[in-house]
Design a protein around this motif. Structure first.
Motif, PDB file in Angstrom:
ATOM      1  N   ASP A  97      -4.292  -4.987 -10.522  1.00 54.95           N
ATOM      2  CA  ASP A  97      -5.020  -3.810 -10.395  1.00 54.95           C
ATOM      3  C   ASP A  97      -6.492  -3.877 -11.345  1.00 54.95           C
ATOM      4  O   ASP A  97      -7.340  -3.170 -11.107  1.00 54.95           O
ATOM      5  N   GLU A 154      -7.919   5.313  -4.130  1.00 53.29           N
ATOM      6  CA  GLU A 154      -7.386   6.419  -3.713  1.00 53.29           C
ATOM      7  C   GLU A 154      -8.426   7.539  -2.886  1.00 53.29           C
ATOM      8  O   GLU A 154      -8.104   8.266  -2.399  1.00 53.29           O
ATOM      9  N   SER A 164      -1.444   7.748   2.950  1.00 57.91           N
ATOM     10  CA  SER A 164      -0.876   6.882   1.931  1.00 57.91           C
ATOM     11  C   SER A 164      -0.325   5.564   2.515  1.00 57.91           C
ATOM     12  O   SER A 164      -0.413   4.548   2.044  1.00 57.91           O
ATOM     13  N   VAL A 165       0.451   5.685   3.658  1.00 59.45           N
ATOM     14  CA  VAL A 165       0.990   4.472   4.320  1.00 59.45           C
ATOM     15  C   VAL A 165       0.067   3.376   4.663  1.00 59.45           C
ATOM     16  O   VAL A 165       0.032   2.329   4.412  1.00 59.45           O
ATOM     17  N   ASP A 168      -1.558   1.843   1.707  1.00 57.37           N
ATOM     18  CA  ASP A 168      -0.818   0.927   1.095  1.00 57.37           C
ATOM     19  C   ASP A 168      -0.961  -0.302   1.571  1.00 57.37           C
ATOM     20  O   ASP A 168      -0.806  -1.534   1.097  1.00 57.37           O
ATOM     21  N   ARG A 171      -4.528  -1.971   0.808  1.00 58.73           N
ATOM     22  CA  ARG A 171      -4.677  -1.950  -0.497  1.00 58.73           C
ATOM     23  C   ARG A 171      -4.939  -3.325  -1.180  1.00 58.73           C
ATOM     24  O   ARG A 171      -5.696  -3.663  -1.696  1.00 58.73           O
TER      25      ARG A 171
END
Length: 191
Positions: A97, A154, A164-165, A168, A171
């Motif tokens: 991150d 985000e 969100s899928v 993900d 990302r």
């Protein structure tokens, strides 16, 4: 000759008795023909099954060889699948991150250079991301032009169609390095 004529007479008597028996049952002629046809057909199939020899020739060595080949190919496919999973698991676990960390390595090359900076990438570069086609790439660029550089992954959720899928999935493949004056010349251009 009299022996031959007696056989003919017996056949005539039997056929007459059968005819009169069927007449007493009061079965119409068409039904008698249909029943006779199906009875003859059944008799034919029963006798043909009896006379046909349906042996199954089973060569055990041939099937053992096929089983061995199948097991070998299955094992090879499983090994290949395990190598693919291992490659992607190590890539995902290598992503951190912390955006400023430059020491993340994968397969001997800098993993950060392989990731796509969504603050600088062109539409063609954005389309390399899984699930991002021309329409999504253009929406990302339009958002970037309207609101400026992305500061967090985000913020991609604000783009219509990116949930969100999908986020993900992309990302681990994106980076959000801030844009500076000389960064616009890097990669493949801003827009």
């Amino acid at each position: 000759m009299e022996g031959g004529s007696s056989i003919v007479k017996i056949e005539e008597i039997m056929s007459r008795k059968l005819f009169f028996f069927l007449e007493q049952l009061q079965i119409p002629r068409r039904e008698r023909i249909a029943v006779g046809f199906f009875a003859a057909l059944g008799l034919f199939f029963l006798t043909s099954v009896y006379f046909l020899d349906q042996k199954v020739y089973y060569d055990k060595a041939y099937y053992e060889e096929l089983d061995r080949l199948f097991a070998e190919k299955s094992r090879m496919a499983e090994l290949e699948r395990a190598q693919i999973y291992q490659r992607y698991d190590s890539a995902v676990s290598a992503v951190t991150d912390s955006i400023g960390e430059d020491s993340v390595k994968m397969d001997g090359e800098n993993y950060r250079e392989r990731r796509i900076n969504i603050n600088l990438a062109s539409a063609s570069r954005l389309r390399e991301l899984p699930g991002i086609g021309p329409a999504y790439a253009q929406r990302i660029i339009d958002w970037r032009n309207k609101y400026g550089a992305f500061t967090s992954a985000e913020q991609l959720l604000e783009i219509r169609g990116i949930g969100s899928v999908r986020l993900d999935a992309i990302r681990p493949l994106i980076t959000l390095r801030p844009v500076s004056g000389n960064d616009s010349l890097l990669h493949d251009g801003a827009q």
